[in-house]
Design a protein around this motif. Structure first.
Motif, PDB file in Angstrom:
ATOM      1  N   LEU A  31       0.834  -1.205   0.000  1.00  0.00           N
ATOM      2  CA  LEU A  31       0.000   0.000   0.000  1.00  0.00           C
ATOM      3  C   LEU A  31       0.867   1.253   0.000  1.00  0.00           C
ATOM      4  O   LEU A  31       0.570   2.232  -0.679  1.00  0.00           O
ATOM      5  N   CYS A  32       1.942   1.196   0.759  1.00  0.00           N
ATOM      6  CA  CYS A  32       2.867   2.329   0.810  1.00  0.00           C
ATOM      7  C   CYS A  32       3.650   2.467  -0.493  1.00  0.00           C
ATOM      8  O   CYS A  32       3.720   3.552  -1.071  1.00  0.00           O
ATOM      9  N   LEU A  33       4.213   1.374  -0.945  1.00  0.00           N
ATOM     10  CA  LEU A  33       5.091   1.418  -2.113  1.00  0.00           C
ATOM     11  C   LEU A  33       4.350   1.814  -3.388  1.00  0.00           C
ATOM     12  O   LEU A  33       4.966   2.339  -4.323  1.00  0.00           O
ATOM     13  N   THR A  34       3.054   1.570  -3.434  1.00  0.00           N
ATOM     14  CA  THR A  34       2.275   1.917  -4.627  1.00  0.00           C
ATOM     15  C   THR A  34       1.435   3.180  -4.435  1.00  0.00           C
ATOM     16  O   THR A  34       0.686   3.561  -5.333  1.00  0.00           O
ATOM     17  N   ALA A  35       1.566   3.830  -3.299  1.00  0.00           N
ATOM     18  CA  ALA A  35       0.731   5.001  -2.993  1.00  0.00           C
ATOM     19  C   ALA A  35       0.862   6.118  -4.024  1.00  0.00           C
ATOM     20  O   ALA A  35      -0.112   6.797  -4.333  1.00  0.00           O
ATOM     21  N   ASP A  36       2.048   6.297  -4.559  1.00  0.00           N
ATOM     22  CA  ASP A  36       2.280   7.388  -5.507  1.00  0.00           C
ATOM     23  C   ASP A  36       2.400   6.903  -6.949  1.00  0.00           C
ATOM     24  O   ASP A  36       2.882   7.633  -7.810  1.00  0.00           O
ATOM     25  N   SER A  37       1.949   5.688  -7.202  1.00  0.00           N
ATOM     26  CA  SER A  37       2.052   5.117  -8.537  1.00  0.00           C
ATOM     27  C   SER A  37       1.211   5.906  -9.543  1.00  0.00           C
ATOM     28  O   SER A  37       0.063   6.258  -9.270  1.00  0.00           O
ATOM     29  N   HIS A  61      -4.591  -5.348  16.402  1.00  0.00           N
ATOM     30  CA  HIS A  61      -3.879  -6.073  15.339  1.00  0.00           C
ATOM     31  C   HIS A  61      -3.274  -5.097  14.326  1.00  0.00           C
ATOM     32  O   HIS A  61      -2.187  -5.351  13.797  1.00  0.00           O
ATOM     33  N   THR A  62      -3.953  -3.993  14.080  1.00  0.00           N
ATOM     34  CA  THR A  62      -3.418  -2.974  13.180  1.00  0.00           C
ATOM     35  C   THR A  62      -2.079  -2.462  13.702  1.00  0.00           C
ATOM     36  O   THR A  62      -1.114  -2.325  12.942  1.00  0.00           O
ATOM     37  N   LEU A  63      -2.016  -2.212  14.997  1.00  0.00           N
ATOM     38  CA  LEU A  63      -0.761  -1.735  15.609  1.00  0.00           C
ATOM     39  C   LEU A  63       0.292  -2.834  15.661  1.00  0.00           C
ATOM     40  O   LEU A  63       1.488  -2.568  15.491  1.00  0.00           O
ATOM     41  N   TYR A  64      -0.135  -4.070  15.885  1.00  0.00           N
ATOM     42  CA  TYR A  64       0.798  -5.204  15.894  1.00  0.00           C
ATOM     43  C   TYR A  64       1.501  -5.322  14.529  1.00  0.00           C
ATOM     44  O   TYR A  64       2.714  -5.511  14.461  1.00  0.00           O
ATOM     45  N   CYS A  88       8.293   4.393   4.054  1.00  0.00           N
ATOM     46  CA  CYS A  88       7.042   3.655   4.266  1.00  0.00           C
ATOM     47  C   CYS A  88       6.616   3.716   5.723  1.00  0.00           C
ATOM     48  O   CYS A  88       5.426   3.873   6.017  1.00  0.00           O
ATOM     49  N   LEU A  89       7.555   3.593   6.631  1.00  0.00           N
ATOM     50  CA  LEU A  89       7.193   3.683   8.049  1.00  0.00           C
ATOM     51  C   LEU A  89       6.607   5.047   8.373  1.00  0.00           C
ATOM     52  O   LEU A  89       5.638   5.144   9.138  1.00  0.00           O
ATOM     53  N   GLU A  90       7.155   6.078   7.771  1.00  0.00           N
ATOM     54  CA  GLU A  90       6.608   7.420   7.977  1.00  0.00           C
ATOM     55  C   GLU A  90       5.176   7.507   7.444  1.00  0.00           C
ATOM     56  O   GLU A  90       4.279   8.026   8.109  1.00  0.00           O
ATOM     57  N   MET A  91       4.967   6.974   6.249  1.00  0.00           N
ATOM     58  CA  MET A  91       3.639   7.028   5.635  1.00  0.00           C
ATOM     59  C   MET A  91       2.626   6.199   6.434  1.00  0.00           C
ATOM     60  O   MET A  91       1.523   6.659   6.729  1.00  0.00           O
ATOM     61  N   ILE A  92       3.000   4.983   6.799  1.00  0.00           N
ATOM     62  CA  ILE A  92       2.085   4.113   7.546  1.00  0.00           C
ATOM     63  C   ILE A  92       1.794   4.706   8.921  1.00  0.00           C
ATOM     64  O   ILE A  92       0.654   4.657   9.395  1.00  0.00           O
ATOM     65  N   THR A  93       2.811   5.294   9.540  1.00  0.00           N
ATOM     66  CA  THR A  93       2.601   5.950  10.834  1.00  0.00           C
ATOM     67  C   THR A  93       1.596   7.088  10.703  1.00  0.00           C
ATOM     68  O   THR A  93       0.703   7.231  11.552  1.00  0.00           O
ATOM     69  N   GLU A  94       1.700   7.871   9.640  1.00  0.00           N
ATOM     70  CA  GLU A  94       0.735   8.953   9.407  1.00  0.00           C
ATOM     71  C   GLU A  94      -0.676   8.395   9.252  1.00  0.00           C
ATOM     72  O   GLU A  94      -1.636   8.949   9.790  1.00  0.00           O
ATOM     73  N   TRP A  95      -0.810   7.298   8.513  1.00  0.00           N
ATOM     74  CA  TRP A  95      -2.120   6.674   8.340  1.00  0.00           C
ATOM     75  C   TRP A  95      -2.696   6.227   9.686  1.00  0.00           C
ATOM     76  O   TRP A  95      -3.872   6.423   9.962  1.00  0.00           O
ATOM     77  N   ILE A  96      -1.844   5.637  10.513  1.00  0.00           N
ATOM     78  CA  ILE A  96      -2.318   5.137  11.810  1.00  0.00           C
ATOM     79  C   ILE A  96      -2.667   6.297  12.740  1.00  0.00           C
ATOM     80  O   ILE A  96      -3.680   6.243  13.449  1.00  0.00           O
ATOM     81  N   ILE A  97      -1.865   7.336  12.746  1.00  0.00           N
ATOM     82  CA  ILE A  97      -2.174   8.505  13.585  1.00  0.00           C
ATOM     83  C   ILE A  97      -3.529   9.096  13.195  1.00  0.00           C
ATOM     84  O   ILE A  97      -4.346   9.427  14.060  1.00  0.00           O
ATOM     85  N   LYS A  98      -3.783   9.194  11.894  1.00  0.00           N
ATOM     86  CA  LYS A  98      -5.079   9.702  11.432  1.00  0.00           C
ATOM     87  C   LYS A  98      -6.205   8.759  11.836  1.00  0.00           C
ATOM     88  O   LYS A  98      -7.272   9.208  12.261  1.00  0.00           O
TER      89      LYS A  98
END
Length: 121
Positions: A31-37, A61-64, A88-98
């Protein structure tokens, strides 16, 4: 509504622990790697939508899975480019924070346009 129901079904399967954690982690990565495709068929942030729905249905489980993809050894063993992991960790972290902000009370605040039934954790 029909497509959102599909997002909910997929997010439930990814988040309820019925699928291998390595598979779910790989979905996060993709999901991260293709986000800007440029080949995306939508302008919607699909990763944000999936993570938001997963978090609403199965926050633990999302956090796990986030912890799993944060592991550099796991990332490499799954065949992903090690240089892509920090972004990707930055992007996924932003998604989780939101998602956390959207669903601070996960039983009260369903995702926008939700029409299905909330799954169990």
């Amino acid at each position: 509504a029909k497509n959102y129901s599909k997002v909910t079904w997929v997010s439930d399967a990814l988040g309820n622990g019925s699928l291998p954690s390595n598979f779910t982690g790989a979905v996060y990565a993709e999901l991260c790697l293709t986000a800007d495709s440029v080949d995306k068929l939508t302008t919607m942030d699909t990763g944000a939508l999936v993570i938001d729905t997963m978090y609403w249905l199965h926050p633990e489980h999302t956090l796990y899975i986030m912890d799993l993809v944060s592991d550099a050894d796991w990332w490499y063993e799954q065949g992903f480019d090690p240089f892509a992991q920090p972004g990707c960790l930055e992007m996924i972290t932003e998604w989780i924070i939101k998602a956390e902000a959207n669903h601070s009370d996960v039983y009260v605040n369903p995702p926008a346009n939700f029409t299905g039934v909330r799954g169990g954790s």
